[in-house]
Design a protein around this motif. Structure first.
Motif, PDB file in Angstrom:
ATOM      1  N   PRO A   1       4.285   4.996   3.711  1.00  0.00           N
ATOM      2  CA  PRO A   1       4.363   5.218   5.168  1.00  0.00           C
ATOM      3  C   PRO A   1       3.592   4.178   5.981  1.00  0.00           C
ATOM      4  O   PRO A   1       4.008   3.816   7.075  1.00  0.00           O
ATOM      5  CB  PRO A   1       3.748   6.617   5.349  1.00  0.00           C
ATOM      6  CG  PRO A   1       3.960   7.289   4.057  1.00  0.00           C
ATOM      7  CD  PRO A   1       3.849   6.205   3.016  1.00  0.00           C
ATOM      8  N   ILE A   2       2.488   3.691   5.446  1.00  0.00           N
ATOM      9  CA  ILE A   2       1.741   2.643   6.155  1.00  0.00           C
ATOM     10  C   ILE A   2       2.549   1.350   6.176  1.00  0.00           C
ATOM     11  O   ILE A   2       2.622   0.658   7.194  1.00  0.00           O
ATOM     12  CB  ILE A   2       0.353   2.428   5.506  1.00  0.00           C
ATOM     13  CG1 ILE A   2      -0.482   3.687   5.665  1.00  0.00           C
ATOM     14  CG2 ILE A   2      -0.337   1.218   6.115  1.00  0.00           C
ATOM     15  CD1 ILE A   2      -1.772   3.665   4.888  1.00  0.00           C
ATOM     16  N   GLY A   3       3.189   1.015   5.058  1.00  0.00           N
ATOM     17  CA  GLY A   3       4.025  -0.186   4.996  1.00  0.00           C
ATOM     18  C   GLY A   3       5.208  -0.105   5.937  1.00  0.00           C
ATOM     19  O   GLY A   3       5.564  -1.089   6.601  1.00  0.00           O
TER      20      GLY A   3
ATOM     21  N   ASP B   1       5.340   1.716   8.704  1.00  0.00           N
ATOM     22  CA  ASP B   1       4.809   1.611  10.069  1.00  0.00           C
ATOM     23  C   ASP B   1       4.507   0.151  10.425  1.00  0.00           C
ATOM     24  O   ASP B   1       4.846  -0.316  11.513  1.00  0.00           O
ATOM     25  CB  ASP B   1       3.545   2.465  10.213  1.00  0.00           C
ATOM     26  CG  ASP B   1       3.013   2.438  11.629  1.00  0.00           C
ATOM     27  OD1 ASP B   1       3.826   2.592  12.570  1.00  0.00           O
ATOM     28  OD2 ASP B   1       1.786   2.244  11.788  1.00  0.00           O
ATOM     29  N   TYR B   2       3.883  -0.558   9.496  1.00  0.00           N
ATOM     30  CA  TYR B   2       3.576  -1.969   9.723  1.00  0.00           C
ATOM     31  C   TYR B   2       4.866  -2.781   9.887  1.00  0.00           C
ATOM     32  O   TYR B   2       4.961  -3.653  10.743  1.00  0.00           O
ATOM     33  CB  TYR B   2       2.750  -2.515   8.546  1.00  0.00           C
ATOM     34  CG  TYR B   2       2.241  -3.913   8.763  1.00  0.00           C
ATOM     35  CD1 TYR B   2       1.172  -4.160   9.600  1.00  0.00           C
ATOM     36  CD2 TYR B   2       2.851  -4.999   8.139  1.00  0.00           C
ATOM     37  CE1 TYR B   2       0.697  -5.436   9.818  1.00  0.00           C
ATOM     38  CE2 TYR B   2       2.385  -6.288   8.347  1.00  0.00           C
ATOM     39  CZ  TYR B   2       1.318  -6.493   9.180  1.00  0.00           C
ATOM     40  OH  TYR B   2       0.866  -7.765   9.390  1.00  0.00           O
TER      41      TYR B   2
ATOM     42  N   GLY C   1       0.827  -1.201   0.000  1.00  0.00           N
ATOM     43  CA  GLY C   1       0.000   0.000   0.000  1.00  0.00           C
ATOM     44  C   GLY C   1       0.855   1.241   0.000  1.00  0.00           C
ATOM     45  O   GLY C   1       1.958   1.274  -0.528  1.00  0.00           O
ATOM     46  N   PHE C   2       0.329   2.260   0.599  1.00  0.00           N
ATOM     47  CA  PHE C   2       1.009   3.529   0.726  1.00  0.00           C
ATOM     48  C   PHE C   2       2.280   3.319   1.551  1.00  0.00           C
ATOM     49  O   PHE C   2       2.251   2.677   2.605  1.00  0.00           O
ATOM     50  CB  PHE C   2       0.045   4.525   1.385  1.00  0.00           C
ATOM     51  CG  PHE C   2       0.505   5.933   1.363  1.00  0.00           C
ATOM     52  CD1 PHE C   2       0.814   6.566   0.168  1.00  0.00           C
ATOM     53  CD2 PHE C   2       0.627   6.640   2.535  1.00  0.00           C
ATOM     54  CE1 PHE C   2       1.239   7.874   0.158  1.00  0.00           C
ATOM     55  CE2 PHE C   2       1.048   7.947   2.540  1.00  0.00           C
ATOM     56  CZ  PHE C   2       1.358   8.574   1.345  1.00  0.00           C
TER      57      PHE C   2
END
Length: 177
Positions: free
Chosen positions: A132-134, A136-137, A129-130
């Motif tokens: 920054p989300i990746g 963070d995950y 996905g986006f």
């Protein structure tokens, strides 16, 4: 420590680890290596290094390149890409290495498979996905994901290498009956 090293050298020299047909070295080289060990020459015993018996840098480089090419090639097949393509590529490359190489190279092939599994896991999480989300995950669950991906790659590489060596043995030996 020297006694333990001599015991290990004696066990390896006696051929418990692999047969003469698998070792690829002539018997004269084995006897000269045994006499060099018995003279007390400590230092490099040839177990780990560029062309070592336990771990070879040349075989590792070959395994790493073969696994990378296998993962890339299988991932190019339509409808198979992603983690399934990576798993299939690792298994296929390790199988071909086991089929082609005359010596056992489980350590090198296993490490190359584990590396491919770990890298594939990280790139698939970052590419979902986006960004920054990746990230963070990955910061929350990165280590367990890398461990699982590396473990799956290790198991597939070891199984592939084993089955390749098994087929090589079946093709090269006469059937007794």
């Amino acid at each position: 420590m020297d006694d333990l090293d001599e015991l290990l050298d004696d066990d390896l020299a006696s051929g418990e680890g692999e047969s003469d047909a698998d070792s690829g070295a002539p018997a004269a080289a084995e006897s000269s290596a045994g006499s060099a060990r018995s003279t007390g020459s400590s230092g490099k015993s040839g177990r780990i290094g560029v062309s070592g018996r336990w771990f070879s840098a040349k075989a590792f480089a070959l395994a790493l390149v073969t696994v990378a090419v296998g993962v890339f090639a299988v991932s190019l097949i339509p409808l198979i890409g992603g983690m399934v393509g990576t798993a299939g590529g690792v298994f296929l490359a390790a199988f071909l290495l086991g089929l082609v190489l005359s010596t056992r190279r489980y350590a090198e092939t296993g490490i190359a498979g584990a590396a491919a599994g770990a890298v594939s896991t990280v790139t698939s999480v970052l590419g979902v996905g986006f960004l920054p989300i990746g990230i963070d995950y990955l910061s929350q669950w990165g280590l367990p994901l890398v461990a699982v991906g590396g473990g799956v790659g290790l198991v597939l590489a070891l199984l592939g290498h084993y089955f390749g060596r098994d087929l090589r043995t079946g093709l090269s030996q006469d059937i007794e009956g």
